[in-house]
Design a protein around this motif. Sequence first.
Motif, short mmCIF file in Angstrom:
data_model
loop_
_atom_site.label_atom_id
_atom_site.label_comp_id
_atom_site.label_asym_id
_atom_site.label_seq_id
_atom_site.Cartn_x
_atom_site.Cartn_y
_atom_site.Cartn_z
N TYR A 100 0.87 -1.18 0.00
CA TYR A 100 0.00 0.00 0.00
C TYR A 100 0.89 1.21 0.00
O TYR A 100 1.12 1.79 -1.06
N GLY A 153 13.12 -6.02 0.67
CA GLY A 153 11.94 -5.97 -0.21
C GLY A 153 11.54 -4.52 -0.40
O GLY A 153 12.37 -3.60 -0.37
N LYS A 154 10.23 -4.31 -0.54
CA LYS A 154 9.74 -2.95 -0.85
C LYS A 154 10.11 -1.96 0.25
O LYS A 154 10.63 -0.88 -0.03
N ILE A 155 9.83 -2.33 1.50
CA ILE A 155 10.07 -1.39 2.60
C ILE A 155 11.56 -1.25 2.89
O ILE A 155 12.08 -0.14 3.05
N ASP A 174 19.59 -10.73 2.89
CA ASP A 174 18.32 -11.21 2.36
C ASP A 174 18.63 -12.48 1.59
O ASP A 174 19.55 -12.49 0.78
N PRO A 175 17.91 -13.58 1.86
CA PRO A 175 18.19 -14.81 1.11
C PRO A 175 17.89 -14.66 -0.38
O PRO A 175 18.35 -15.47 -1.18
N TYR A 176 17.11 -13.65 -0.73
CA TYR A 176 16.80 -13.39 -2.15
C TYR A 176 17.25 -11.97 -2.49
O TYR A 176 16.42 -11.05 -2.54
N HIS A 201 13.28 -5.71 8.25
CA HIS A 201 12.25 -5.50 7.22
C HIS A 201 11.91 -6.78 6.49
O HIS A 201 11.58 -6.76 5.30
N PRO A 203 9.70 -10.64 6.49
CA PRO A 203 8.44 -11.17 7.04
C PRO A 203 8.72 -12.12 8.21
O PRO A 203 9.84 -12.61 8.37
N THR A 208 12.56 -16.85 10.15
CA THR A 208 12.92 -15.56 10.73
C THR A 208 12.45 -15.41 12.18
O THR A 208 12.76 -14.42 12.84
N THR A 229 10.13 -2.62 12.75
CA THR A 229 8.79 -2.20 12.30
C THR A 229 8.13 -3.33 11.52
O THR A 229 7.18 -3.10 10.80
N SER A 230 8.66 -4.56 11.67
CA SER A 230 8.11 -5.66 10.85
C SER A 230 7.11 -6.52 11.63
O SER A 230 5.90 -6.32 11.49
N ARG A 231 7.60 -7.46 12.40
CA ARG A 231 6.72 -8.27 13.24
C ARG A 231 7.43 -8.54 14.56
O ARG A 231 8.63 -8.79 14.59
N ASP A 255 8.06 -0.89 16.88
CA ASP A 255 6.68 -0.60 16.48
C ASP A 255 5.82 -1.86 16.61
O ASP A 255 4.60 -1.80 16.46
N HIS A 292 2.27 -0.50 16.70
CA HIS A 292 2.03 -0.97 15.32
C HIS A 292 1.38 0.15 14.49
O HIS A 292 0.33 -0.03 13.88
N PHE A 295 2.16 1.75 9.62
CA PHE A 295 1.37 1.79 8.37
C PHE A 295 0.44 3.00 8.32
O PHE A 295 -0.15 3.29 7.27
P1 NAI Z 1 8.44 -7.64 0.86
O1 NAI Z 1 7.81 -8.98 0.64
O2 NAI Z 1 8.48 -6.66 -0.25
O3 NAI Z 1 9.96 -7.85 1.36
C1 NAI Z 1 10.33 -8.79 2.32
C2 NAI Z 1 11.78 -9.15 2.07
O4 NAI Z 1 12.21 -10.01 3.13
C3 NAI Z 1 11.98 -9.90 0.74
O5 NAI Z 1 13.02 -9.31 -0.01
C4 NAI Z 1 12.36 -11.30 1.20
O6 NAI Z 1 13.27 -11.95 0.30
C5 NAI Z 1 13.04 -11.00 2.53
N1 NAI Z 1 13.17 -12.17 3.38
C6 NAI Z 1 12.46 -13.33 3.37
N2 NAI Z 1 12.98 -14.17 4.27
C7 NAI Z 1 14.04 -13.56 4.83
C8 NAI Z 1 14.98 -13.94 5.82
N3 NAI Z 1 14.96 -15.15 6.38
N4 NAI Z 1 15.93 -13.05 6.18
C9 NAI Z 1 15.99 -11.83 5.60
N5 NAI Z 1 15.13 -11.41 4.65
C10 NAI Z 1 14.15 -12.27 4.28
O7 NAI Z 1 7.72 -7.06 2.15
P2 NAI Z 1 7.62 -5.53 2.59
O8 NAI Z 1 6.41 -4.91 1.98
O9 NAI Z 1 8.92 -4.88 2.43
O10 NAI Z 1 7.27 -5.71 4.15
C11 NAI Z 1 8.22 -6.22 5.06
C12 NAI Z 1 7.52 -6.53 6.37
O11 NAI Z 1 7.08 -5.32 6.98
C13 NAI Z 1 6.22 -7.35 6.23
O12 NAI Z 1 6.49 -8.74 6.19
C14 NAI Z 1 5.46 -6.99 7.45
O13 NAI Z 1 5.74 -7.92 8.48
C15 NAI Z 1 6.03 -5.63 7.87
N6 NAI Z 1 5.03 -4.56 7.82
C16 NAI Z 1 4.80 -3.85 8.97
C17 NAI Z 1 3.88 -2.82 8.98
C18 NAI Z 1 3.65 -1.98 10.21
O14 NAI Z 1 2.67 -1.22 10.27
N7 NAI Z 1 4.50 -2.04 11.22
C19 NAI Z 1 3.08 -2.51 7.79
C20 NAI Z 1 3.44 -3.29 6.62
C21 NAI Z 1 4.37 -4.30 6.65
#
Ligand code: NAI
Length: 345
Positions: A100, A153-155, A174-176, A201, A203, A208, A229-231, A255, A292, A295
């Motif tokens: 978003y 990833g994106k964030i 990042d594994p990818y 950043h 998931p 993880t 700010t992730s989980r 967060d 939290h 977002f």
């Molecule tokens: P994304 O899917 O674009 O990027 C996630 C990245 O993490 C990817 O590049 C992926 O390859 C990498 N990844 C996967 N496994 C991994 C590992 N074992 N070690 C390191 N990197 C790994 O997701 P995006 O949009 O960047 O969001 C990231 C996280 O932010 C979400 O999973 C969510 O938990 C959190 N989030 C928190 C919010 C909040 O309000 N606090 C709001 C939105 C997202």
Amino acid sequence: MIKVAFYDAKAYDKPSFERYGALRGVSFKYLETKLNEDTAELAKGCDAVCVFVNDTVNAAAIDRLYALGIKLIALRSAGYNNVDVRHAFGKIHVVHVPAYSPYAVAEHAMAMLLTSVRRVHKAYNRTRDFNFSLNGLCGFDLHGKTVGVIGTGKIGRIFIDECRGFGMNVIAYDPYPAEDAGIEYVPLDRLFAVSDIISLHCPLNDGTFHVVDADAIDRMKTGVVIVNTSRGALIDAEALLEGIKSRKIGAACLDVYEEEADVFFEDRSGHILDDDLLSRLISMPNVLVTSHQAFLTEEALNGIAETTVNNVLSFFENDGICDNELCYRCGNIERCKNGRSERCF
Ligand code: NAI
């Protein structure tokens, strides 16, 4: 009219969902309670449920929803660790909002980092009391510091751009890895060992869970600043507290918190907080907690509502095919090999 039970509804959700829903023929039944196996019954008579990060969409809740004839679980978040997607497979389809405003989260991470290292939260409280003393407010420059970003990833990538703007040295794990992004990837061990600041950043998944635990903290630099700010469950909160008490961790910006589900998003002022660990963390002068909130910008709320309404319509009017479906069939939840060209089940 497609009817959707909207769990864990907050005042700030309604304007955008009403606007997009009314325009497109989707009606929302707003419920303040969170979804779990006991509250699933409230979705009776609806076609779909709409859930957020702290709803408990486990096997028992899914079975109840399935018995009620619910066809779709529409997450209004990107993360889906609270949904048993595997159990839902073959019963109820699951869709999410993959993006978003990644800027909202990345900017909040940077806001927390700046607030913490320049003690802005402390200065704000002081000057409101006409206390203009600077004692104890000395921070440090971000310029020239090394930031380790876990998950690009994106964030994560937007956060990296922000850090570069501040003249920080960026390394990442990042594994990818992102190709052509000019990011220096290093093994996780090295990232822990050399970073002055570590920002999460990625998931939450089996790989993880507690990526920051006692062992990882041991390997970090003394004085490291950790931003999450992730989980919440990416960090072992007990180990974090120990790291803060031992002065190994210089500051933590949180967060999200492992056991946030019963506390965050609610007004608990005037109540006794049962969670001793959270109370202790909040009591620390170098821990900054927001509930939290990363977002929460107008752009993100509009994006969430628009995509969620599109997901619902796409599912019900497009023979069950939706680009944002989370599918367990091929085990590749977000990138189903089915290519979205036919129904997953
Ligand atoms: P994304 O899917 O674009 O990027 C996630 C990245 O993490 C990817 O590049 C992926 O390859 C990498 N990844 C996967 N496994 C991994 C590992 N074992 N070690 C390191 N990197 C790994 O997701 P995006 O949009 O960047 O969001 C990231 C996280 O932010 C979400 O999973 C969510 O938990 C959190 N989030 C928190 C919010 C909040 O309000 N606090 C709001 C939105 C997202």
